[in-house]
Design a protein around this motif. Sequence first.
Motif, PDB file in Angstrom:
ATOM      1  N   GLY A   1      29.095  77.919 -36.776  1.00 12.82           N
ATOM      2  CA  GLY A   1      28.424  76.657 -37.004  1.00 12.82           C
ATOM      3  C   GLY A   1      29.307  75.730 -37.818  1.00 12.82           C
ATOM      4  O   GLY A   1      30.228  76.170 -38.502  1.00 12.82           O
ATOM      5  N   VAL A   2      29.029  74.456 -37.728  1.00 19.06           N
ATOM      6  CA  VAL A   2      29.782  73.451 -38.478  1.00 19.06           C
ATOM      7  C   VAL A   2      28.836  72.690 -39.386  1.00 19.06           C
ATOM      8  O   VAL A   2      27.750  72.282 -38.956  1.00 19.06           O
ATOM      9  N   VAL A   3      29.252  72.513 -40.642  1.00 17.48           N
ATOM     10  CA  VAL A   3      28.553  71.622 -41.566  1.00 17.48           C
ATOM     11  C   VAL A   3      29.477  70.442 -41.822  1.00 17.48           C
ATOM     12  O   VAL A   3      30.551  70.601 -42.408  1.00 17.48           O
ATOM     13  N   LEU A   4      29.078  69.278 -41.346  1.00 19.64           N
ATOM     14  CA  LEU A   4      29.826  68.045 -41.560  1.00 19.64           C
ATOM     15  C   LEU A   4      29.127  67.267 -42.672  1.00 19.64           C
ATOM     16  O   LEU A   4      27.982  66.837 -42.513  1.00 19.64           O
ATOM     17  N   LEU A   5      29.817  67.130 -43.799  1.00 19.64           N
ATOM     18  CA  LEU A   5      29.229  66.445 -44.955  1.00 19.64           C
ATOM     19  C   LEU A   5      29.442  64.941 -44.823  1.00 19.64           C
ATOM     20  O   LEU A   5      30.573  64.460 -44.817  1.00 19.64           O
ATOM     21  N   ALA A   6      28.328  64.207 -44.713  1.00 22.71           N
ATOM     22  CA  ALA A   6      28.376  62.759 -44.533  1.00 22.71           C
ATOM     23  C   ALA A   6      27.274  62.080 -45.327  1.00 22.71           C
ATOM     24  O   ALA A   6      26.708  61.084 -44.906  1.00 22.71           O
ATOM     25  N   ALA A   7      26.958  62.633 -46.506  1.00 23.32           N
ATOM     26  CA  ALA A   7      25.817  62.148 -47.284  1.00 23.32           C
ATOM     27  C   ALA A   7      26.190  61.188 -48.402  1.00 23.32           C
ATOM     28  O   ALA A   7      25.332  60.505 -48.936  1.00 23.32           O
ATOM     29  N   GLY A   8      27.456  61.133 -48.770  1.00 25.31           N
ATOM     30  CA  GLY A   8      27.867  60.390 -49.960  1.00 25.31           C
ATOM     31  C   GLY A   8      27.629  58.896 -49.905  1.00 25.31           C
ATOM     32  O   GLY A   8      27.523  58.296 -48.840  1.00 25.31           O
TER      33      GLY A   8
ATOM     34  N   LEU B   1      32.886  69.120 -32.181  1.00 20.10           N
ATOM     35  CA  LEU B   1      32.390  69.492 -30.857  1.00 20.10           C
ATOM     36  C   LEU B   1      33.534  69.871 -29.919  1.00 20.10           C
ATOM     37  O   LEU B   1      33.425  70.835 -29.153  1.00 20.10           O
ATOM     38  N   ALA B   2      34.648  69.154 -29.995  1.00 18.50           N
ATOM     39  CA  ALA B   2      35.806  69.442 -29.137  1.00 18.50           C
ATOM     40  C   ALA B   2      36.453  70.777 -29.494  1.00 18.50           C
ATOM     41  O   ALA B   2      37.112  71.390 -28.660  1.00 18.50           O
ATOM     42  N   ALA B   3      36.258  71.231 -30.733  1.00 19.55           N
ATOM     43  CA  ALA B   3      36.797  72.524 -31.153  1.00 19.55           C
ATOM     44  C   ALA B   3      35.947  73.674 -30.619  1.00 19.55           C
ATOM     45  O   ALA B   3      36.245  74.836 -30.864  1.00 19.55           O
ATOM     46  N   GLU B   4      34.890  73.315 -29.887  1.00 20.75           N
ATOM     47  CA  GLU B   4      33.991  74.283 -29.271  1.00 20.75           C
ATOM     48  C   GLU B   4      33.294  75.169 -30.291  1.00 20.75           C
ATOM     49  O   GLU B   4      33.105  76.368 -30.080  1.00 20.75           O
ATOM     50  N   CYS B   5      32.961  74.549 -31.407  1.00 15.09           N
ATOM     51  CA  CYS B   5      32.133  75.214 -32.404  1.00 15.09           C
ATOM     52  C   CYS B   5      30.706  74.712 -32.201  1.00 15.09           C
ATOM     53  O   CYS B   5      30.481  73.665 -31.620  1.00 15.09           O
ATOM     54  N   GLY B   6      29.781  75.452 -32.716  1.00 17.85           N
ATOM     55  CA  GLY B   6      28.425  74.967 -32.609  1.00 17.85           C
ATOM     56  C   GLY B   6      27.449  76.018 -33.079  1.00 17.85           C
ATOM     57  O   GLY B   6      27.771  77.196 -33.062  1.00 17.85           O
ATOM     58  N   PRO B   7      26.342  75.610 -33.544  1.00 21.07           N
ATOM     59  CA  PRO B   7      25.840  74.251 -33.631  1.00 21.07           C
ATOM     60  C   PRO B   7      26.546  73.433 -34.710  1.00 21.07           C
ATOM     61  O   PRO B   7      27.142  73.987 -35.626  1.00 21.07           O
ATOM     62  N   VAL B   8      26.469  72.109 -34.566  1.00 19.51           N
ATOM     63  CA  VAL B   8      27.050  71.185 -35.543  1.00 19.51           C
ATOM     64  C   VAL B   8      25.902  70.514 -36.288  1.00 19.51           C
ATOM     65  O   VAL B   8      25.034  69.893 -35.674  1.00 19.51           O
ATOM     66  N   VAL B   9      25.915  70.661 -37.617  1.00 21.86           N
ATOM     67  CA  VAL B   9      24.910  70.044 -38.481  1.00 21.86           C
ATOM     68  C   VAL B   9      25.599  68.973 -39.306  1.00 21.86           C
ATOM     69  O   VAL B   9      26.605  69.240 -39.971  1.00 21.86           O
ATOM     70  N   VAL B  10      25.074  67.760 -39.258  1.00 20.25           N
ATOM     71  CA  VAL B  10      25.599  66.652 -40.049  1.00 20.25           C
ATOM     72  C   VAL B  10      24.621  66.394 -41.186  1.00 20.25           C
ATOM     73  O   VAL B  10      23.444  66.110 -40.948  1.00 20.25           O
TER      74      VAL B  10
END
Length: 192
Positions: free
Chosen positions: A4-11, A39-48
Motif C-alpha cells: 500500500g502507499v500512503v501519500l502525505l498531502a495534508a500540510g 499508481l504507475a509503480a503498480e503499488c496499491g491501494p494508494v491512500v492520500v
Amino acid sequence: MAIGVVLLAAGGSSRLGRPKQLLLHEGRSLVRRAAESALAAECGPVVVVLGAHREAVTSELTGLPVRTVEHADWAAGPGGSLVAGVRALTQDATVDAVLVMLCDQLRVDSAHLRALVETWQRTGAAVVASTYEGTQGVPALFSRAVFPELEALGPEQGARRVIARDASRVAEVPLPGGGEDVDTAADLARLR
C-alpha cells in the motif's frame, strides 16, 4: 505481496504561503504527479492523506483510483497524518508493506518507487529508505513488522524516527537530488 502507499498531502504549506500540493510542475499539480507515480509503480491501494485545502486537493485527484483519508488534526504535525494513512491501509490484512511518500519531492518518480519495492522483495529488509544528501528518508517502504512503530508516532514525529531506530534493519536506495522539495518562495522559483 500487496504494497500500500500512503501519500502525505495534508500540510498547510505555511512557509510557502499557498498550497504546495496544487503547484504545477511539468503541467501537473504536485499531488496529482505523486499519486500518478505511485499508481504507475503498480503499488496499491494508494491512500492520500488530506488536511488543509482538502477540497482543492481532492479535486486534483479526480479520475485516479486512489482513496482519500481526511486527517482533521493535520496542523499538529506530520506524524498524525502518517498514522491516519497507515491505519487506513492496515485495516486490510492483505497489505504486507507500506510505501510512504510526500507530494513535493520532485525527483521521485515511479522508477524510484519500483526500486524501493524491488529492494524490499530482494532483501526482505524491515525498512527500505531513500538516501540523499547524507541522510535516509522518504520515500521509504516499511514492512508489516514495523507497522506498530509507525502507528505509535506522535504528531510531531515523522517516518525518519522509525527509519533511524535500528540501522541494521534498513536497506537503502539512492535518490540523487532527493532533498529537493518545495517549502519556500525560492523553492517555487527554482521549480519553474
